[in-house]
Design an enzyme around this catalytic site. Structure first.
Site, mmCIF file in Angstrom:
data_model
loop_
_atom_site.group_PDB
_atom_site.id
_atom_site.type_symbol
_atom_site.label_atom_id
_atom_site.label_comp_id
_atom_site.label_asym_id
_atom_site.label_seq_id
_atom_site.Cartn_x
_atom_site.Cartn_y
_atom_site.Cartn_z
ATOM 1 N N ARG A 46 0.822 -14.152 4.163
ATOM 2 C CA ARG A 46 0.541 -12.745 3.896
ATOM 3 C C ARG A 46 -0.966 -12.503 4.036
ATOM 4 O O ARG A 46 -1.756 -13.308 3.538
ATOM 5 C CB ARG A 46 0.992 -12.379 2.478
ATOM 6 C CG ARG A 46 2.502 -12.312 2.280
ATOM 7 C CD ARG A 46 2.814 -12.299 0.798
ATOM 8 N NE ARG A 46 4.219 -12.046 0.498
ATOM 9 C CZ ARG A 46 5.168 -12.984 0.469
ATOM 10 N NH1 ARG A 46 4.878 -14.242 0.749
ATOM 11 N NH2 ARG A 46 6.416 -12.656 0.163
ATOM 12 N N HIS A 49 -2.327 -11.201 -0.888
ATOM 13 C CA HIS A 49 -1.278 -11.687 -1.796
ATOM 14 C C HIS A 49 -0.563 -12.922 -1.241
ATOM 15 O O HIS A 49 0.639 -13.099 -1.425
ATOM 16 C CB HIS A 49 -0.242 -10.601 -2.090
ATOM 17 C CG HIS A 49 -0.787 -9.402 -2.797
ATOM 18 N ND1 HIS A 49 -0.743 -9.258 -4.160
ATOM 19 C CD2 HIS A 49 -1.400 -8.289 -2.339
ATOM 20 C CE1 HIS A 49 -1.302 -8.101 -4.501
ATOM 21 N NE2 HIS A 49 -1.714 -7.491 -3.410
ATOM 22 N N ARG A 86 8.054 -11.227 -7.588
ATOM 23 C CA ARG A 86 7.026 -12.162 -7.099
ATOM 24 C C ARG A 86 5.664 -11.739 -7.647
ATOM 25 O O ARG A 86 5.280 -10.577 -7.540
ATOM 26 C CB ARG A 86 6.995 -12.193 -5.571
ATOM 27 C CG ARG A 86 5.966 -13.173 -5.003
ATOM 28 C CD ARG A 86 6.060 -13.259 -3.479
ATOM 29 N NE ARG A 86 5.083 -14.180 -2.930
ATOM 30 C CZ ARG A 86 3.838 -13.844 -2.581
ATOM 31 N NH1 ARG A 86 3.422 -12.609 -2.719
ATOM 32 N NH2 ARG A 86 3.006 -14.744 -2.097
ATOM 33 N N ASN A 122 0.835 -3.849 -9.208
ATOM 34 C CA ASN A 122 -0.165 -4.841 -9.611
ATOM 35 C C ASN A 122 -0.192 -4.971 -11.127
ATOM 36 O O ASN A 122 0.456 -4.190 -11.825
ATOM 37 C CB ASN A 122 -1.555 -4.419 -9.127
ATOM 38 C CG ASN A 122 -1.777 -4.726 -7.648
ATOM 39 O OD1 ASN A 122 -1.100 -5.577 -7.065
ATOM 40 N ND2 ASN A 122 -2.733 -4.040 -7.058
ATOM 41 N N PHE A 135 -8.475 0.314 3.241
ATOM 42 C CA PHE A 135 -7.935 -0.969 2.770
ATOM 43 C C PHE A 135 -8.411 -2.164 3.605
ATOM 44 O O PHE A 135 -8.867 -3.171 3.049
ATOM 45 C CB PHE A 135 -6.400 -0.904 2.707
ATOM 46 C CG PHE A 135 -5.776 -2.046 1.967
ATOM 47 C CD1 PHE A 135 -5.924 -2.178 0.596
ATOM 48 C CD2 PHE A 135 -5.037 -3.017 2.637
ATOM 49 C CE1 PHE A 135 -5.347 -3.242 -0.093
ATOM 50 C CE2 PHE A 135 -4.453 -4.076 1.953
ATOM 51 C CZ PHE A 135 -4.615 -4.190 0.592
ATOM 52 N N ARG A 332 0.430 2.946 2.627
ATOM 53 C CA ARG A 332 1.222 1.745 2.357
ATOM 54 C C ARG A 332 2.620 1.868 2.957
ATOM 55 O O ARG A 332 3.240 0.871 3.322
ATOM 56 C CB ARG A 332 1.324 1.501 0.848
ATOM 57 C CG ARG A 332 0.006 1.118 0.182
ATOM 58 C CD ARG A 332 0.189 0.924 -1.321
ATOM 59 N NE ARG A 332 0.821 -0.339 -1.634
ATOM 60 C CZ ARG A 332 1.359 -0.629 -2.822
ATOM 61 N NH1 ARG A 332 1.333 0.254 -3.803
ATOM 62 N NH2 ARG A 332 1.921 -1.805 -3.041
ATOM 63 N N TYR A 336 3.634 -1.958 4.993
ATOM 64 C CA TYR A 336 4.499 -3.057 4.549
ATOM 65 C C TYR A 336 5.576 -3.393 5.571
ATOM 66 O O TYR A 336 5.821 -4.562 5.866
ATOM 67 C CB TYR A 336 5.101 -2.749 3.162
ATOM 68 C CG TYR A 336 4.028 -2.843 2.099
ATOM 69 C CD1 TYR A 336 3.053 -1.860 1.992
ATOM 70 C CD2 TYR A 336 3.926 -3.929 1.249
ATOM 71 C CE1 TYR A 336 2.030 -1.947 1.058
ATOM 72 C CE2 TYR A 336 2.912 -4.035 0.312
ATOM 73 C CZ TYR A 336 1.962 -3.038 0.224
ATOM 74 O OH TYR A 336 0.948 -3.135 -0.684
ATOM 75 N N ARG A 343 5.281 -10.817 10.154
ATOM 76 C CA ARG A 343 5.378 -12.066 9.412
ATOM 77 C C ARG A 343 6.719 -12.755 9.642
ATOM 78 O O ARG A 343 6.801 -13.959 9.833
ATOM 79 C CB ARG A 343 5.262 -11.720 7.911
ATOM 80 C CG ARG A 343 4.407 -12.631 7.075
ATOM 81 C CD ARG A 343 4.086 -11.980 5.737
ATOM 82 N NE ARG A 343 5.224 -11.545 4.950
ATOM 83 C CZ ARG A 343 5.967 -12.324 4.175
ATOM 84 N NH1 ARG A 343 5.710 -13.601 4.070
ATOM 85 N NH2 ARG A 343 6.977 -11.829 3.475
HETATM 86 FE FE1 HDD Z 1 -0.516 -4.115 -0.806
HETATM 87 C C1 HDD Z 1 1.141 -7.009 -0.175
HETATM 88 C C2 HDD Z 1 0.345 -4.360 -4.128
HETATM 89 C C3 HDD Z 1 -2.432 -1.345 -1.507
HETATM 90 C C4 HDD Z 1 -0.951 -3.595 2.471
HETATM 91 N N1 HDD Z 1 0.518 -5.442 -1.925
HETATM 92 C C5 HDD Z 1 1.125 -6.577 -1.479
HETATM 93 C C6 HDD Z 1 1.766 -7.253 -2.566
HETATM 94 C C7 HDD Z 1 1.539 -6.502 -3.678
HETATM 95 C C8 HDD Z 1 0.761 -5.360 -3.277
HETATM 96 C C9 HDD Z 1 2.019 -6.813 -5.075
HETATM 97 C C10 HDD Z 1 2.510 -8.574 -2.471
HETATM 98 C C11 HDD Z 1 3.977 -8.371 -2.346
HETATM 99 C C12 HDD Z 1 4.675 -9.713 -2.305
HETATM 100 O O1 HDD Z 1 4.716 -10.372 -3.356
HETATM 101 O O2 HDD Z 1 5.152 -10.096 -1.242
HETATM 102 N N2 HDD Z 1 -1.025 -3.099 -2.495
HETATM 103 C C13 HDD Z 1 -0.489 -3.314 -3.737
HETATM 104 C C14 HDD Z 1 -0.907 -2.243 -4.608
HETATM 105 C C15 HDD Z 1 -1.703 -1.402 -3.878
HETATM 106 C C16 HDD Z 1 -1.755 -1.940 -2.542
HETATM 107 C C17 HDD Z 1 -0.494 -2.093 -6.055
HETATM 108 C C18 HDD Z 1 -2.412 -0.146 -4.285
HETATM 109 C C19 HDD Z 1 -1.984 0.706 -5.100
HETATM 110 N N3 HDD Z 1 -1.539 -2.750 0.268
HETATM 111 C C20 HDD Z 1 -2.235 -1.652 -0.196
HETATM 112 C C21 HDD Z 1 -2.699 -0.856 0.914
HETATM 113 C C22 HDD Z 1 -2.273 -1.483 2.055
HETATM 114 C C23 HDD Z 1 -1.546 -2.670 1.623
HETATM 115 C C24 HDD Z 1 -3.471 0.433 0.806
HETATM 116 C C25 HDD Z 1 -2.438 -1.118 3.488
HETATM 117 C C26 HDD Z 1 -2.745 0.054 3.948
HETATM 118 N N4 HDD Z 1 -0.059 -5.169 0.853
HETATM 119 C C27 HDD Z 1 -0.285 -4.731 2.103
HETATM 120 C C28 HDD Z 1 0.347 -5.615 3.155
HETATM 121 C C29 HDD Z 1 0.985 -6.740 2.304
HETATM 122 C C30 HDD Z 1 0.664 -6.310 0.894
HETATM 123 C C31 HDD Z 1 -0.525 -6.027 4.288
HETATM 124 C C32 HDD Z 1 0.585 -8.168 2.645
HETATM 125 C C33 HDD Z 1 1.851 -8.985 2.599
HETATM 126 C C34 HDD Z 1 2.911 -8.020 2.466
HETATM 127 O O3 HDD Z 1 2.397 -6.765 2.430
HETATM 128 O O4 HDD Z 1 4.099 -8.277 2.419
HETATM 129 O O5 HDD Z 1 1.287 -4.899 3.860
#
Ligand code: HDD
Length: 684
Positions: A46, A49, A86, A122, A135, A332, A336, A343
């Site tokens: 990832r 995270h 998770r 979170n 981001f 978001r 995702y 992935r």
């Molecule tokens: Fe995110 C993963 C939580 C903003 C893009 N995010 C990810 C995970 C969590 C969060 C808990 C891990 C999920 C797992 O266990 O697989 N993210 C947040 C929270 C945010 C936040 C609470 C703000 C309120 N995230 C955020 C933004 C973006 C992303 C603004 C993109 C524009 N986040 C991602 C991602 C991830 C991710 C790249 C990386 C791995 C995945 O998604 O599965 O899409």
């Protein structure tokens, strides 16, 4: 053992060769199959995270919430919905340690009878930025610096603080992460938050705003910074091990789910914008209503198949849950799905961990690793040819329909001024902390700024963030970093933000609080289930005292580990054999919540053993309750633990025998830590 084609394998340990000492044969398809499978074992980690651990369980509704939402998990009292949750850190790679100072992900997949709902939150209720377009910048800034790939899993470096100093919207979140909240003791001791303002939609199409809260039954508890750093080296898997072992011994992880509901008519009642995720709704303004609980009670069978391949998407909602225009949430919604396609691939939803429980029926077809065998000639709609084929369902009450929000505006690329009060809630957070929490927060920011190599960076943080949050905070950090506040103000570059005037009905300083007691961690949690107590023992340990400690604490669900100078068994003063749970070199103090030193011959030896004295001193420094019994009391002086002045507040160091000693340990564990100790002179 068979090959992937079902062939019985006669020898899996020797490759096929041209003679016993000859070259390996290209013909050896079993060697090639085994090695090829190995070569392809990894999928991209990832992008954020990456480090995480998960568990299965269920969500149970405490009441029927259908007046507020048609979301399936809340449709009747007592209803259970399976979940997979998770937890993760954000910045570190998949192999990084569990305990850096960081935000923790708290992602819950509900397998509802109306489809999969992912609540991807979170352990902190607000976020650094409030527009998703920033981001990638935030993450590039916090990740290891690209020219050297340093530092791993840490925000304490130039690029993070450079970005922060020029993005004042980070102020509130910085307060949370730099406080001890950024160092959770375990997953079971973390709160969780949906972060954004979401929507609840009822069966009649009525909608209201909602914030989701997970409240840990075991209370919110944290490590301290020195302890977290040492834990990363002594047991990099500390938190995932803690969750795994708790579940294995039947001590399940539990949270209450709470909601804060704001009716549409009250959208503009607050002094902040509900769509700005750098703000929380103080619980004193809108109480948290507890509506259910989550219990995690089953470990995954295979880390990769479940925890690594689980694919959370913010866009996975069910009827009754809908989005708001929070610009982070909107961004978001794209990210995702995109990341799961990269992935895992286009058929990620077919993997066992991601599959909904209800049947899937549509005309999506093919792609890498398609699992389903779709039958028949019709893969389109409408069709009269196919007989039974997927139909969309305009009449179905329980089908998903987007909330019909009225949308009216000019296309614009700018930020509303209702998002630009950067400091009020950061100040509220600081005001809400106990003195020891403020001290730790100041020390943490100073630590991070002192790690920065470019002198201009801490100056900009001081001038653009800290002085605007609280004078005590700014002065405290200035003292520990040597920064001159006036000079910082003169030289700091100004942040760049594009703002437009907010529409008229936007917040204007009405509902707000200066201090929110709910934000402090200075609280006592009832019960000591799952807390870990180190008992320092050895040959000739007082058997009665050891027995009294063990029976009283284990009866309350605590975990006792006997530590001695070697593995195997020791003989106590009663002549009984006692199992040693860990030899001292395998037992760092940081993995325990409290320490007990029973009397007996063993104590005399411990008082002369550097490892034992360091163990006690370190636990003292980290604020943990300590009990010294009989001859064990010698360790207090030998470890140079300061004796509190007469009349000083209770310090959690008890010399005595059971049952008073046990009672003191229980009180200490419920309080968690004694942060009012004089620890400056303790060498640990
Ligand atoms: Fe995110 C993963 C939580 C903003 C893009 N995010 C990810 C995970 C969590 C969060 C808990 C891990 C999920 C797992 O266990 O697989 N993210 C947040 C929270 C945010 C936040 C609470 C703000 C309120 N995230 C955020 C933004 C973006 C992303 C603004 C993109 C524009 N986040 C991602 C991602 C991830 C991710 C790249 C990386 C791995 C995945 O998604 O599965 O899409």
């Amino acid at each position: 053992m068979t090959s992937n084609q079902g062939l019985k394998i006669s020898d899996d340990q020797n490759s096929e060769k041209a003679g016993v000492r000859g070259g390996s044969l290209l013909e050896d398809f079993l060697l090639r199959e085994k090695i090829t499978a190995f070569d392809h074992e990894r999928i991209p980690e990832r992008v954020v995270h990456a480090r995480g651990a998960g568990a299965h369980g269920y969500f149970e509704a405490y009441e029927d919430l259908s007046a507020l939402t048609m979301a399936a998990p809340f449709s009747e009292k007592g209803k259970r919905t399976p979940v997979f949750t998770r937890f993760s850190t954000v910045a570190g790679s998949r192999g990084s340690a569990d305990t850096p100072r960081d935000v923790r992900g708290f992602a819950v997949k509900f397998y509802t009878d109306a489809g999969v709902w992912d609540l991807v939150g979170n352990h902190i209720p607000v976020f650094f930025i409030n527009d998703a377009i920033k981001f990638p910048d935030l993450i590039h800034a916090v990740k290891p610096e690209p020219h050297v790939e340093i530092p791993q899993a840490a925000s304490a470096h130039d690029t993070f603080w450079d970005f922060a100093s020029l993005s004042p919207e980070v102020s509130h979140m910085i307060m949370w992460v730099m406080s001890d909240r950024g160092l959770p003791r375990s997953f079971a001791n973390m709160e969780g938050f949906g972060v954004h303002t979401w929507r609840l939609v009822d069966a009649k199409g009525g909608s209201r705003f909602v914030k989701f809260h997970w409240k840990p039954v075991k209370g919110v508890q944290s490590q301290v910074w020195d302890e977290a750093q040492k834990t990363a080296g002594k047991d990099a898997d500390y938190q995932r091990r803690d969750m795994f072992e708790s579940i294995e011994r039947g001590d399940f992880l539990e949270w209450d789910l709470g909601i804060q509901v704001v009716e549409e008519k009250d959208e503009f009642a607050f002094d902040f914008d509900l769509l700005d995720d750098t703000k929380l709704i103080p619980e004193e303004l809108v109480p948290v209503r507890i509506v259910g609980k989550m219990v995690l009670n089953r470990n995954p069978d295979n880390y990769f198949a479940e925890t690594e391949q689980v694919a959370f998407c913010v866009s996975h909602v069910v009827p009754g849950i809908d989005f708001t225009n929070d610009p982070m949430l909107q961004g978001r919604l794209h990210s995702y799905l995109d990341t799961q396609l990269r992935r895992i691939g286009p058929n990620f939803a077919e993997l066992p961990i991601n599959r909904p429980l209800n049947p899937v029926s549509n005309n999506r077809r093919d792609g890498f690793a398609k699992n389903t065998i779709n039958k028949g000639r019709v893969a389109y709609f409408p069709s009269a040819l196919g007989g039974v084929h997927p139909m969309h369902q305009p009449q179905a009450v329980d089908a998903f329909r987007s909330y019909a929000e009225k949308v009216d505006g000019h296309k614009i690329r700018a930020r509303s001024t209702s998002f630009t009060d950067y400091f009020t809630q950061a100040t509220m957070f600081f005001n809400s902390l106990a003195d020891w929490e403020k001290k730790h927060l100041i020390e943490a920011i100073a630590f991070e700024l002192n790690q920065c190599e470019t002198k201009a960076v801490p100056k900009a943080v001081m001038a653009n963030l800290l002085v605007n949050i609280h004078p005590e905070l700014a002065a405290g950090v200035a003292e520990q970093t040597g920064l001159d506040i006036e000079e910082c103000k003169r030289v700091a570059p100004k942040p760049v933000v594009t703002e437009v005037a907010a529409p008229k009905e936007m917040p204007s300083g009405r509902l707000k609080v200066e201090r929110s007691p709910a934000l402090s961690m200075d609280k006592v949690t009832k019960g000591i289930k799952g807390r870990k107590i180190a008992v320092l023992a050895g040959e000739g340990v007082d058997g009665e005292q050891l027995g009294a400690l063990r029976s009283a604490l284990e009866a309350q669900g605590a975990v006792i580990e006997v530590i001695a100078d070697r593995g195997g068994t020791i003989t106590c003063s009663l002549g009984k054999s006692v199992k040693v749970d860990r030899p001292a070199v395998n037992a760092p103090s940081v993995i325990y919540d409290a320490v007990a030193v029973p009397g007996g011959k063993s104590a005399e030896k411990l008082a002369k053993t550097g490892l034992a004295l360091a163990f006690v001193a370190e636990a003292f420094k980290h604020g943990k309750p300590l009990v010294f019994m009989g001859e064990g009391q010698a360790l207090i002086a030998k470890a140079h633990l300061p004796v509190p002045a007469a009349g000083a507040p209770e310090q959690g160091v008890t010399a005595g025998t059971a049952p008073a000693a046990v009672a003191a340990l229980v009180t200490g564990l419920e309080k968690h830590r004694y942060h009012n100790r004089d620890i400056e002179a303790v060498a640990a």
